[in-house]
Design a protein around this motif. Structure first.
Motif, mmCIF file in Angstrom:
data_model
loop_
_atom_site.group_PDB
_atom_site.id
_atom_site.type_symbol
_atom_site.label_atom_id
_atom_site.label_comp_id
_atom_site.label_asym_id
_atom_site.label_seq_id
_atom_site.Cartn_x
_atom_site.Cartn_y
_atom_site.Cartn_z
ATOM 1 N N ILE A 1 0.858 -1.187 0.000
ATOM 2 C CA ILE A 1 0.000 0.000 0.000
ATOM 3 C C ILE A 1 0.890 1.231 0.000
ATOM 4 N N ALA A 2 0.945 1.922 -1.126
ATOM 5 C CA ALA A 2 1.872 3.047 -1.284
ATOM 6 C C ALA A 2 1.306 4.357 -0.747
ATOM 7 N N ARG B 1 2.213 -0.476 4.200
ATOM 8 C CA ARG B 1 1.800 -1.744 4.780
ATOM 9 C C ARG B 1 1.657 -2.767 3.657
ATOM 10 N N LEU B 2 1.822 -4.028 4.012
ATOM 11 C CA LEU B 2 1.486 -5.105 3.090
ATOM 12 C C LEU B 2 0.067 -5.522 3.409
ATOM 13 N N ALA B 3 -0.762 -5.596 2.413
ATOM 14 C CA ALA B 3 -2.162 -5.955 2.640
ATOM 15 C C ALA B 3 -2.729 -6.619 1.401
ATOM 16 N N ARG B 4 -3.605 -7.569 1.637
ATOM 17 C CA ARG B 4 -4.275 -8.283 0.554
ATOM 18 C C ARG B 4 -5.767 -8.185 0.813
ATOM 19 N N TYR B 5 -6.521 -7.905 -0.219
ATOM 20 C CA TYR B 5 -7.966 -7.815 -0.035
ATOM 21 C C TYR B 5 -8.659 -8.329 -1.287
ATOM 22 N N ASN B 6 -9.805 -8.942 -1.089
ATOM 23 C CA ASN B 6 -10.586 -9.451 -2.223
ATOM 24 C C ASN B 6 -12.044 -9.072 -2.036
ATOM 25 N N LYS C 1 -0.953 -1.284 14.859
ATOM 26 C CA LYS C 1 -0.287 -1.988 13.765
ATOM 27 C C LYS C 1 -1.252 -2.304 12.625
ATOM 28 N N ASP C 2 -2.550 -2.090 12.833
ATOM 29 C CA ASP C 2 -3.556 -2.472 11.850
ATOM 30 C C ASP C 2 -3.390 -1.703 10.541
ATOM 31 N N ALA C 3 -3.495 -2.437 9.435
ATOM 32 C CA ALA C 3 -3.463 -1.792 8.123
ATOM 33 C C ALA C 3 -4.838 -1.249 7.748
ATOM 34 N N PHE C 4 -5.894 -1.880 8.271
ATOM 35 C CA PHE C 4 -7.265 -1.462 7.993
ATOM 36 C C PHE C 4 -7.864 -0.868 9.270
ATOM 37 N N GLU D 1 12.669 -5.386 -2.977
ATOM 38 C CA GLU D 1 12.823 -3.961 -2.664
ATOM 39 C C GLU D 1 11.785 -3.514 -1.645
ATOM 40 N N ARG D 2 10.570 -4.047 -1.772
ATOM 41 C CA ARG D 2 9.512 -3.687 -0.818
ATOM 42 C C ARG D 2 9.811 -4.250 0.563
ATOM 43 N N PHE D 3 10.236 -5.512 0.630
ATOM 44 C CA PHE D 3 10.586 -6.109 1.913
ATOM 45 C C PHE D 3 11.726 -5.321 2.567
ATOM 46 N N ALA D 4 12.701 -4.924 1.768
ATOM 47 C CA ALA D 4 13.826 -4.162 2.303
ATOM 48 C C ALA D 4 13.353 -2.828 2.874
ATOM 49 N N PHE D 5 12.529 -2.112 2.105
ATOM 50 C CA PHE D 5 12.011 -0.810 2.535
ATOM 51 C C PHE D 5 11.226 -0.930 3.842
ATOM 52 N N LEU D 6 10.362 -1.928 3.938
ATOM 53 C CA LEU D 6 9.496 -2.074 5.105
ATOM 54 C C LEU D 6 10.247 -2.531 6.346
ATOM 55 N N THR D 7 11.435 -3.095 6.177
ATOM 56 C CA THR D 7 12.241 -3.472 7.343
ATOM 57 C C THR D 7 13.322 -2.433 7.628
#
Length: 259
Positions: free
Chosen positions: A21-22, A57-62, A99-102, A181-187
């Protein structure tokens, strides 16, 4: 006009469809429902409900249709807009931590009235008139901050993620299909530092570890939970079923479907 009769619209700059989520965004569901997952919790958004989805945040939604219908209203609050907003308005921080993304937004007549007010601004093509986009975004943000002042701590935090425990983060988020790159940025690391630290902790490369970890979970779900490969491969971060099936058979010597 009933709140459930609102047309779909998307207001703000385009966002990437990937699971990172950018930018912050507000979403209201007029029809249908939505399931979300951020590595920590599962969330459910039903028709008539709205929430904020947080950036970085990393998030998945359907989405799930209701009578083959799914209508949503989305407002993107990008950093450029938020910085301009702060030049015009001032808000006190609330020391809110989550910590919630939503983040669920309370039901309120102000939200309902705002959503109903959008109807005159739709063009003949069903899109929001560009001339009014920022004005309506500003109006919505003022309402949200009045209803839930703690949102200021989230929306106006323009910092980048700090360095965190890499092992714990990866064990919790390995299912997300994003680039290194995303994993690196988020850590809180550069890509080179991420790869170096990762090798020290896991004794193998990130790509190899991610594939093995996802396949281990896949075997557990198929053998122990009796789930079908077609139902789990996307949730485990594989892009297509053929890739998953090939990797599974190569790792375990048997097709997942045969288990």
């Amino acid at each position: 006009m009933k709140i459930t009769e609102i047309k779909s619209c998307f207001v703000g700059p385009a966002v990437s469809p990937e699971q990172f989520i950018a930018e912050h965004f507000f979403i209201f569901l007029a029809k249908g429902s939505m399931n979300g997952y951020d590595g920590h919790k599962h969330y459910k958004l039903k028709a008539g409900e709205c929430c904020m989805v947080r950036k970085n945040r990393l998030a998945r939604y359907n989405k799930q249709r209701d009578n083959n219908e799914f209508e949503k209203v989305v407002f993107i609050f990008d950093e450029v807009f938020l910085r301009d907003f702060l030049k015009k308005h001032s808000f006190a921080f609330q020391n809110y931590q989550s910590k919630d993304a939503f983040i669920k937004i309370k039901k309120d007549r102000l939200i309902n009235s705002f959503l109903l007010s959008l109807d005159p601004y739709y063009t003949e093509t069903g899109q929001m008139d560009k001339a009014f986009e920022d004005a309506k975004r500003e109006e919505l943000l003022l309402i949200l901050l009045q209803l839930q002042p703690e949102l200021s701590d989230i929306l106006f935090d323009f910092g980048i993620p700090g360095k965190i425990n890499l092992e714990a983060f990866m064990q919790q988020h390995y299912k997300f299909n994003v680039g290194l790159e995303r994993f690196a940025f988020l850590t809180g690391r550069s890509l080179s530092a991420f790869k170096r630290d990762f090798k020290k902790i896991f004794s193998q490369t990130p790509n190899r570890w991610l594939t093995q970890r996802r396949l281990q979970e896949a075997r557990f779900l198929v053998e122990e939970k009796k789930q079908r490969p077609t139902d789990i491969y996307l949730d485990l971060g594989f892009e297509d079923l053929s890739h998953f099936s090939f990797a599974f058979k190569k790792a375990f010597g048997v097709a997942a479907s045969h288990l």
